[in-house]
Structure formats: structure tokens, C-alpha cells
Design a protein around this motif. Structure first.
Motif, PDB file in Angstrom:
ATOM      1  N   ILE A  11       0.857  -1.176   0.000  1.00  0.00           N
ATOM      2  CA  ILE A  11       0.000   0.000   0.000  1.00  0.00           C
ATOM      3  C   ILE A  11       0.894   1.226   0.000  1.00  0.00           C
ATOM      4  N   GLY A  12       0.542   2.243  -0.760  1.00  0.00           N
ATOM      5  CA  GLY A  12       1.326   3.466  -0.787  1.00  0.00           C
ATOM      6  C   GLY A  12       0.454   4.698  -0.759  1.00  0.00           C
ATOM      7  N   ILE A  13       0.962   5.738  -0.124  1.00  0.00           N
ATOM      8  CA  ILE A  13       0.303   7.044  -0.106  1.00  0.00           C
ATOM      9  C   ILE A  13       1.339   8.068  -0.524  1.00  0.00           C
ATOM     10  N   ALA A  14       1.065   8.761  -1.608  1.00  0.00           N
ATOM     11  CA  ALA A  14       1.956   9.814  -2.089  1.00  0.00           C
ATOM     12  C   ALA A  14       1.361  11.151  -1.671  1.00  0.00           C
ATOM     13  N   ALA A  20       4.291  12.496  11.590  1.00  0.00           N
ATOM     14  CA  ALA A  20       3.269  11.926  12.479  1.00  0.00           C
ATOM     15  C   ALA A  20       1.949  11.740  11.733  1.00  0.00           C
ATOM     16  N   GLU A  21       1.589  12.694  10.890  1.00  0.00           N
ATOM     17  CA  GLU A  21       0.358  12.572  10.113  1.00  0.00           C
ATOM     18  C   GLU A  21       0.486  11.484   9.045  1.00  0.00           C
ATOM     19  N   ALA A  22       1.651  11.386   8.425  1.00  0.00           N
ATOM     20  CA  ALA A  22       1.885  10.332   7.429  1.00  0.00           C
ATOM     21  C   ALA A  22       1.751   8.957   8.074  1.00  0.00           C
ATOM     22  N   ARG A  23       2.267   8.818   9.287  1.00  0.00           N
ATOM     23  CA  ARG A  23       2.160   7.539  10.008  1.00  0.00           C
ATOM     24  C   ARG A  23       0.695   7.171  10.250  1.00  0.00           C
ATOM     25  N   LEU A  24      -0.099   8.136  10.678  1.00  0.00           N
ATOM     26  CA  LEU A  24      -1.523   7.875  10.912  1.00  0.00           C
ATOM     27  C   LEU A  24      -2.245   7.523   9.616  1.00  0.00           C
ATOM     28  N   CYS A  25      -1.937   8.251   8.549  1.00  0.00           N
ATOM     29  CA  CYS A  25      -2.599   8.010   7.259  1.00  0.00           C
ATOM     30  C   CYS A  25      -2.272   6.636   6.695  1.00  0.00           C
ATOM     31  N   ILE A  26      -1.007   6.219   6.750  1.00  0.00           N
ATOM     32  CA  ILE A  26      -0.653   4.921   6.181  1.00  0.00           C
ATOM     33  C   ILE A  26      -1.241   3.792   7.028  1.00  0.00           C
ATOM     34  N   ARG A  31      -5.372  -0.570   7.206  1.00  0.00           N
ATOM     35  CA  ARG A  31      -6.590  -1.204   7.726  1.00  0.00           C
ATOM     36  C   ARG A  31      -7.665  -1.272   6.648  1.00  0.00           C
ATOM     37  N   GLU A  32      -7.851  -0.177   5.922  1.00  0.00           N
ATOM     38  CA  GLU A  32      -8.870  -0.145   4.863  1.00  0.00           C
ATOM     39  C   GLU A  32      -8.536  -1.146   3.752  1.00  0.00           C
ATOM     40  N   ALA A  33      -7.285  -1.159   3.325  1.00  0.00           N
ATOM     41  CA  ALA A  33      -6.879  -2.059   2.240  1.00  0.00           C
ATOM     42  C   ALA A  33      -6.983  -3.516   2.674  1.00  0.00           C
ATOM     43  N   ALA A  34      -6.550  -3.816   3.890  1.00  0.00           N
ATOM     44  CA  ALA A  34      -6.626  -5.195   4.383  1.00  0.00           C
ATOM     45  C   ALA A  34      -8.077  -5.646   4.501  1.00  0.00           C
ATOM     46  N   ALA A  35      -8.955  -4.772   4.947  1.00  0.00           N
ATOM     47  CA  ALA A  35     -10.374  -5.121   5.055  1.00  0.00           C
ATOM     48  C   ALA A  35     -10.949  -5.460   3.681  1.00  0.00           C
ATOM     49  N   GLN A  36     -10.611  -4.654   2.701  1.00  0.00           N
ATOM     50  CA  GLN A  36     -11.096  -4.891   1.346  1.00  0.00           C
ATOM     51  C   GLN A  36     -10.470  -6.170   0.765  1.00  0.00           C
ATOM     52  N   TRP A  37      -9.158  -6.305   0.912  1.00  0.00           N
ATOM     53  CA  TRP A  37      -8.411  -7.435   0.366  1.00  0.00           C
ATOM     54  C   TRP A  37      -8.896  -8.767   0.929  1.00  0.00           C
ATOM     55  N   LEU A  38      -9.100  -8.795   2.258  1.00  0.00           N
ATOM     56  CA  LEU A  38      -9.435 -10.040   2.943  1.00  0.00           C
ATOM     57  C   LEU A  38     -10.927 -10.188   3.220  1.00  0.00           C
ATOM     58  N   LYS A  39     -11.700  -9.206   2.774  1.00  0.00           N
ATOM     59  CA  LYS A  39     -13.154  -9.223   2.953  1.00  0.00           C
ATOM     60  C   LYS A  39     -13.525  -9.356   4.433  1.00  0.00           C
ATOM     61  N   SER A  69       7.432   2.166   5.780  1.00  0.00           N
ATOM     62  CA  SER A  69       8.561   3.027   5.437  1.00  0.00           C
ATOM     63  C   SER A  69       8.032   4.376   4.985  1.00  0.00           C
ATOM     64  N   HIS A  70       8.762   5.429   5.347  1.00  0.00           N
ATOM     65  CA  HIS A  70       8.362   6.796   5.001  1.00  0.00           C
ATOM     66  C   HIS A  70       9.574   7.564   4.486  1.00  0.00           C
ATOM     67  N   ASP A  71       9.355   8.382   3.497  1.00  0.00           N
ATOM     68  CA  ASP A  71      10.289   9.428   3.094  1.00  0.00           C
ATOM     69  C   ASP A  71       9.409  10.607   2.718  1.00  0.00           C
ATOM     70  N   GLU A  72       9.929  11.786   2.762  1.00  0.00           N
ATOM     71  CA  GLU A  72       9.099  12.963   2.517  1.00  0.00           C
ATOM     72  C   GLU A  72       8.376  12.841   1.181  1.00  0.00           C
ATOM     73  N   GLY A  73       7.052  12.766   1.250  1.00  0.00           N
ATOM     74  CA  GLY A  73       6.226  12.686   0.057  1.00  0.00           C
ATOM     75  C   GLY A  73       5.718  11.300  -0.283  1.00  0.00           C
ATOM     76  N   LEU A  74       6.219  10.253   0.383  1.00  0.00           N
ATOM     77  CA  LEU A  74       5.767   8.896   0.078  1.00  0.00           C
ATOM     78  C   LEU A  74       5.850   8.011   1.320  1.00  0.00           C
ATOM     79  N   SER A  75       4.745   7.342   1.610  1.00  0.00           N
ATOM     80  CA  SER A  75       4.689   6.354   2.692  1.00  0.00           C
ATOM     81  C   SER A  75       4.261   5.029   2.083  1.00  0.00           C
ATOM     82  N   LEU A  76       4.940   3.940   2.472  1.00  0.00           N
ATOM     83  CA  LEU A  76       4.621   2.608   1.987  1.00  0.00           C
ATOM     84  C   LEU A  76       4.414   1.660   3.155  1.00  0.00           C
TER      85      LEU A  76
END
Length: 182
Positions: A11-14, A20-26, A31-39, A69-76
Motif C-alpha cells: 500500500i502506498g500514499i503519495a 506523524a500525520e503520514a504515520r496515521l494516514c498509512i 486497515r482499509e486495504a486489508a479489510a477490502q483485500w481479505l473481505k 517506510s516513510h520518506d518525505e512525500g511517500l509512505s509505503l
């Protein structure tokens, strides 16, 4: 951004966000992706983290491997259902003290290989080597330390990223993720 295959989900968020906000968002995206992926119901999924230990994704009574993992502008993030995973992302950039950094953390062989690279190619090669080592360490449940010669026997695979970033995914040998972009 989602990619899945062989029991591994990336999962990635650009977005440029404070760390701290990036950590919360990822974490929310995981959670959202896992719920969808695993139904599963999203309420049955949580992220558990303990200082000094790899994070885990708790899924309705069972745990899955999780790496961030995080770097400025991208969280994975990477989720592994069948074993450990490690993921790392880094912005490609020129680092003034690259040789000492490589020697101290990536080992003398990698430092020499980087020294042999043309100057214009070195930032990319360093980012690739760094993210490979960090992803492998996370896969093994180890923290970043100075080079100790330890060889980590995992499968490493590049993850496609936006321009100027490099990312690597570490999984159990024989367990490769399909797809190549985040």
C-alpha cells in the motif's frame, strides 16, 4: 495505491505530510486495504506496534506481518500473510558523505561497487542498495545497525514508485509479489 499477490499486499500514499500525520494516514490505509483485500470488517483489523519489535497487523484473531517506510512525500506499507515482509523507500538524492555511509552501513563490497559507479548513477545505485538492506533488515525483524557482515536470505524485489524514489520489498524466498508499481 495497492498491489497484491502471493499473500503480500503493498500500500502506498503519495502526499507531503508531517511524519506523524503520514504515520496515521498509512496505518488507516493499511486497515482499509486489508479489510477490502481479505473481505473483513475494518473493525476486526488493528495495527499493533511495540517499540523494538516489528509491527503486526491483527486480523480477527490472527496476526500478519507488517512493515512501514516513510520518506518525505511517500509512505509505503507491506502486509505479509504467509511470513515476514520488509519494505523501505528512499528519495534518490546526492549524499555528500555517501562513501562513509555505504561503508559503515552497507559494507565494504557495496561501498567499492558504488565507488566504481559513474557519478551521475551513484545516487540511484546508493538508494537501491540502501533500500535493499533496510527492507531485508525489517524482514528479519532487525533494526538498522552498522555493517556486521550478516547475510540475510530473503527475496528482494523493486517496487515501482513515483519519480525520484526507490523502494524495495523483502519477502520469504519463493514468495514474490506480482505487479511492479505503487
Amino acid at each position: 495505491m495497492l498491489l497484491s499477490g502471493d499473500g503480500v499486499l503493498v500500500i502506498g500514499i503519495a502526499a507531503v505530510l508531517p511524519r506523524a500525520e503520514a504515520r496515521l494516514c498509512i496505518r488507516a490505509a493499511v486497515r482499509e486495504a486489508a479489510a477490502q483485500w481479505l473481505k473483513l470488517n475494518i473493525e476486526a483489523i488493528s495495527v499493533a506496534s511495540t517499540p523494538g519489535a516489528p509491527p503486526r497487523l491483527l486480523l480477527a484473531g490472527r496476526a500478519a506481518s507488517l512493515s512501514f517506510s516513510h520518506d518525505e512525500g511517500l509512505s509505503l506499507a507491506a502486509i505479509g500473510l504467509h511470513g515476514p515482509v520488509g519494505i523501505d523507500v528512499m528519495r534518490v538524492q546526492d549524499i555528500a558523505d555517501w562513501f562513509h555511509l555505504a561503508r559503515d552501513y552497507l559494507g565494504p563490497q557495496v561501498a567499492e561497487e558504488l565507488a566504481a559507479c559513474p557519478d551521475a548513477q551513484r545516487p540511484l545505485a546508493l538508494a537501491q542498495a540502501w533500500t535493499a538492506r533496510e527492507a531485508a533488515l525489517k524482514w528479519a525483524g532487525l533494526q538498522l545497525i552498522e555493517w556486521d557482515g550478516a547475510v540475510l536470505s530473503c527475496h528482494l524485489q523493486a517496487v515501482g514508485t513515483p519519480q525520484n524514489f526507490v523502494a524495495m520489498l523483502a519477502t520469504i524466498r519463493g514468495q514474490a509479489r506480482r505487479g511492479n508499481t505503487v
